[in-house]
Design an enzyme around this catalytic site. Structure first.
Site, mmCIF file in Angstrom:
data_model
loop_
_atom_site.group_PDB
_atom_site.id
_atom_site.type_symbol
_atom_site.label_atom_id
_atom_site.label_comp_id
_atom_site.label_asym_id
_atom_site.label_seq_id
_atom_site.Cartn_x
_atom_site.Cartn_y
_atom_site.Cartn_z
ATOM 1 C CE1 TYR A 17 -3.243 -2.966 0.671
ATOM 2 C CE2 TYR A 17 -2.077 -3.276 2.751
ATOM 3 C CZ TYR A 17 -2.977 -3.721 1.802
ATOM 4 O OH TYR A 17 -3.624 -4.909 1.994
ATOM 5 C CE1 TYR A 144 -7.693 -6.192 3.094
ATOM 6 C CE2 TYR A 144 -6.857 -7.899 4.570
ATOM 7 C CZ TYR A 144 -6.735 -7.135 3.424
ATOM 8 O OH TYR A 144 -5.660 -7.322 2.581
ATOM 9 C CG ASP A 245 -10.788 -14.363 6.849
ATOM 10 O OD1 ASP A 245 -9.798 -14.872 7.405
ATOM 11 O OD2 ASP A 245 -10.699 -13.441 6.013
ATOM 12 C CE LYS A 274 -3.319 -11.618 8.510
ATOM 13 N NZ LYS A 274 -2.346 -10.638 8.094
#
Ligand SMILES: Cc1ncc(COP(=O)(O)O)c(C=O)c1O
Length: 423
Positions: A17, A144, A245, A274
């Site tokens: 980003y 997200y 998620d 992760k």
């Protein structure tokens, strides 16, 4: 690493980003040990980010290192199409054991975003196999789920840069983010928005995807377990699949092994990533029930249509195996609760600061929400000066340290936060 390396980096390398024409500063790290990152000039930074939720055991851990070395000496990779290997079998066996009961068929992929793609494809193929045209996904605002196209399409449409791709993304159905905080008084009316939406669109919806309990990158919001419980009941009522998620929340971060455990529910499909490898390598898993796997497999295609080149990478599986084992062998829940207690003691009082809107703590996550957006670049400079690594975004200054962090290092993080907001 010298200055010309840093100049090359700024000129030629994209970071997450960031602008290529006006890159924000990036800081050179040459080593990481325990809960510290070591900069090129030798300065040590206490890590408040766990490399975006991943490095739960800290860095350069001898057990995880050993797992990689041993696997490396056997084989670093082999294709998973038509072949299998012990590291994949061991890690999948562990995942089947520790995830909620009905989840037992594991798909290994490369990253969290791909795990989400896989979950969405599983849901779509499931309904296709059943001969029903259900092609929409329902999800929550402030959510997200990653940066690939399918994942972007279920990220909050207003609250993210993904609105840039509007028009190229499949249109899904969004409901307001849960309004009842984790510790707030529950009332059934908090489910009304989703109940209303489901009563209209239920026949079109293949699945609901959500981040259980903690909405992470979309605002670090913690919501009430009864909301999740309510959604599970609604999914049962309408026969809609529930995708959890758990890419950020999985492996103890919220104080339960999986955030779904706060509500005592199981999803139909769960995404993990992760911390799966303790932050050593990129690996994700999408786990589903026998019923869904069988339905997909008995459908027109006769198989599930996905198969990445690096599926089940042995190095990643070996370290994931070691990381999960290490977590379970240690009193992780006690450790996370201790971090939680210290974060409450040291951060909660900040709520009386005039510039602070809210302070939220759950498990090993501490969030200070400011009333106005912060200057992330300036704050980061100040954090580094104080010897800590904290990366704020929007109005949020937050930490989710490695579980092995000492109470002294944790205090260093909270003291640094106090200092940057002028307490
Ligand atoms: C809840 C959630 N899902 C998916 C992802 C995407 O994972 P990755 O960055 O590994 O693609 C993230 C990453 O932050 C996440 O927090």
């Amino acid at each position: 690493m010298n200055n010309s390396d840093i100049v090359f980096d700024a000129k030629h390398i994209w970071h997450p980003y960031t602008s290529m024409s006006q890159p924000i500063p990036t800081y050179p790290i040459v080593k990481a040990q325990g809960s510290e990152l070591i900069m090129a000039d030798g300065k040590k930074l206490v890590d408040g980010m766990s490399s975006w939720w991943a490095a739960i055991h800290g860095y350069n851990h001898h057990v995880l290192n050993q797992a990689v070395i041993e696997q490396l000496q056997k084989m670093s990779h082999v294709m998973f199409g038509g072949l299998t290997h012990p590291a994949a079998i061991s890690v999948c066996r562990q995942l089947v054991e520790i995830t909620p009961k009905p989840l037992e068929c594991v798909f290994l992929a490369d990253s969290g975003s791909v795990a989400v793609e896989v979950a969405l494809k599983m849901a779509l193929q499931y309904w296709q196999a059943k001969g029903e045209k259900r092609q929409q996904i329902l999800t929550l605002r402030h959510g997200y789920h990653g940066d690939t196209f399918g994942a972007m399409a279920v990220c909050c449409p207003e609250n993210s840069m993904h609105s840039l791709y509007k028009g190229c993304l499949p249109k899904h159905i969004f409901v307001d983010a849960p309004q009842c905080g984790f510790y707030n008084q529950w009332n059934h009316h908090y489910l009304s928005p989703i109940e209303r939406t489901l009563s209209v669109y239920n026949k079109k919806i293949a699945a609901i995807i959500l981040e259980p309990i903690v909405q992470g990158a979309g605002g670090m919001r913690f919501y009430h377990p009864n909301y999740l419980k309510g959604i599970r009941s609604l999914c049962n009522h309408y026969g809609i699949l529930l995708i959890a998620d758990e890419i950020a929340t999985g492996f103890g971060r919220t104080g339960q092994l999986f955030a779904c455990d706060h509500a005592n529910i199981f999803p139909d499909i769960m995404c993990l990533g992760k911390a799966l490898t303790g932050g050593y390598m990129t690996l994700s898993a999408t786990i589903t029930t026998r019923h869904i796997a069988d339905t997909i497999s008995d459908g027109i295609a006769g198989c599930f249509m996905h198969g990445p080149t690096f599926m089940g990478n042995p190095l990643a599986c070996a370290v994931a195996n070691a990381s999960v084992k290490l977590l379970l062998e240690n009193p992780w829940q006690k450790t996370v609760t201790k971090i939680e207690q210290q974060l409450i003691k040291e951060l909660a009082p900040l709520v009386s600061h005039p510039d602070v809107k809210d302070v939220r703590i759950l498990g090993a996550i501490g969030v200070v929400e400011m009333r106005a957006p912060v200057n992330a670049v300036e704050l980061q400079k100040k954090f580094i000066k104080q010897g800590v690594w904290v990366r704020p975004f929007g109005r949020l200054i937050y930490v989710m340290p490695p579980y092995i962090i000492s109470s002294e290092h944790l205090s260093k993080l909270t003291e640094a936060i106090k200092k940057v907001i002028n307490v």
